[in-house]
Design a protein around this motif. Structure first.
Motif, mmCIF file in Angstrom:
data_model
loop_
_atom_site.group_PDB
_atom_site.id
_atom_site.type_symbol
_atom_site.label_atom_id
_atom_site.label_comp_id
_atom_site.label_asym_id
_atom_site.label_seq_id
_atom_site.Cartn_x
_atom_site.Cartn_y
_atom_site.Cartn_z
ATOM 1 N N LEU A 1 -2.947 0.181 0.251
ATOM 2 C CA LEU A 1 -1.531 0.159 0.148
ATOM 3 C C LEU A 1 -0.790 -0.371 1.454
ATOM 4 O O LEU A 1 -1.244 -0.526 2.361
ATOM 5 N N SER A 2 0.254 -1.151 1.055
ATOM 6 C CA SER A 2 1.256 -1.590 2.138
ATOM 7 C C SER A 2 1.803 -0.316 3.069
ATOM 8 O O SER A 2 1.659 0.895 2.718
ATOM 9 N N GLU A 3 2.368 -0.652 4.338
ATOM 10 C CA GLU A 3 2.429 0.377 5.352
ATOM 11 C C GLU A 3 3.778 1.223 4.655
ATOM 12 O O GLU A 3 3.508 2.458 4.583
ATOM 13 N N ILE A 4 4.588 0.535 3.876
ATOM 14 C CA ILE A 4 5.764 1.498 3.274
ATOM 15 C C ILE A 4 5.319 2.298 2.137
ATOM 16 O O ILE A 4 5.559 3.334 2.032
ATOM 17 N N CYS A 5 4.387 1.710 1.312
ATOM 18 C CA CYS A 5 3.895 2.377 0.114
ATOM 19 C C CYS A 5 3.069 3.396 0.483
ATOM 20 O O CYS A 5 3.305 4.496 -0.096
ATOM 21 N N TYR A 6 2.119 3.393 1.798
ATOM 22 C CA TYR A 6 1.229 4.281 2.247
ATOM 23 C C TYR A 6 2.109 5.283 2.704
ATOM 24 O O TYR A 6 1.722 6.624 2.437
ATOM 25 N N ASP B 1 7.113 1.711 -9.967
ATOM 26 C CA ASP B 1 7.993 1.277 -8.628
ATOM 27 C C ASP B 1 7.444 0.005 -8.213
ATOM 28 O O ASP B 1 6.673 -0.646 -8.718
ATOM 29 N N GLU B 2 8.385 -0.726 -7.350
ATOM 30 C CA GLU B 2 7.989 -1.899 -6.767
ATOM 31 C C GLU B 2 6.585 -1.837 -6.349
ATOM 32 O O GLU B 2 5.876 -2.839 -6.403
ATOM 33 N N HIS B 3 5.737 -0.816 -5.869
ATOM 34 C CA HIS B 3 4.484 -0.875 -5.557
ATOM 35 C C HIS B 3 3.446 -0.840 -6.561
ATOM 36 O O HIS B 3 2.186 -1.350 -6.199
ATOM 37 N N THR C 1 3.475 7.288 -0.249
ATOM 38 C CA THR C 1 2.434 7.856 -0.968
ATOM 39 C C THR C 1 1.890 9.083 -0.280
ATOM 40 O O THR C 1 1.718 10.208 -1.053
ATOM 41 N N MET C 2 1.827 8.963 0.945
ATOM 42 C CA MET C 2 1.129 10.105 1.525
ATOM 43 C C MET C 2 2.098 11.443 1.734
ATOM 44 O O MET C 2 1.795 12.624 1.450
ATOM 45 N N GLU C 3 3.493 10.975 1.547
ATOM 46 C CA GLU C 3 4.513 12.210 1.262
ATOM 47 C C GLU C 3 4.223 12.753 0.160
ATOM 48 O O GLU C 3 4.057 14.087 0.087
#
Length: 140
Positions: A22-27, A108-110, A30-32
């Motif tokens: 995953l990208s940093e933003i997506c990561y 979503d965009e991800h 996602t982790m939350e």
């Protein structure tokens, strides 16, 4: 290849997989959501293993009696081997066991790049959930 429920001992390899894929933003997003889903219903977080190594994960949730595929990730070394399809099918079975009224894909965009996988599996545009309101696992 084997699909099973997430176990606490999977945490480190799963987070490493998600960081890889995953990208940093997506990561971060996602982790939350991943943490929230684990605290609510860990049976909707599935991992796929190949030779006892985690090769993929799918995070699902149920919100207002609807099942949602939230995030799926397959390690690049294991793509195009049916792992994503197996994860989706396995989570669908869990949703059906719980008698959800409908199954949707969070679009979503991800997730945009993998929507074609869902379409290949028989899901249609009306099954894609483009949120006007966020899912509980995303906004708490």
């Amino acid at each position: 290849m084997h699909v099973r429920s997430f176990q606490l001992s999977d945490y480190r390899p799963v987070t490493q997989l998600l960081q890889t894929v995953l990208s940093e933003i997506c990561y971060d997003e996602t982790m939350e959501a991943f943490g929230r889903q684990l605290s609510w219903d860990s049976e909707l977080v599935l991992v796929a293993t190949v030779d006892n190594v985690i090769a993929g994960i799918i995070i699902g949730t149920i919100d207002r009696n609807r099942g949602y595929y939230y995030r799926i990730a397959v390690h690049p070394d294991h793509r195009r081997k049916g792992i994503g399809k197996l994860l989706i099918t396995s989570l669908k079975q869990r949703f059906e066991q719980r008698n959800v009224s409908r199954i949707l894909i969070t679009a979503d965009e991800h997730n945009e790049p993998i929507l074609s996988l869902y379409e290949e599996m028989g899901y249609a545009t009306q099954d894609f959930f483009r949120a006007f309101r966020q899912l509980s696992i995303v906004n708490g």
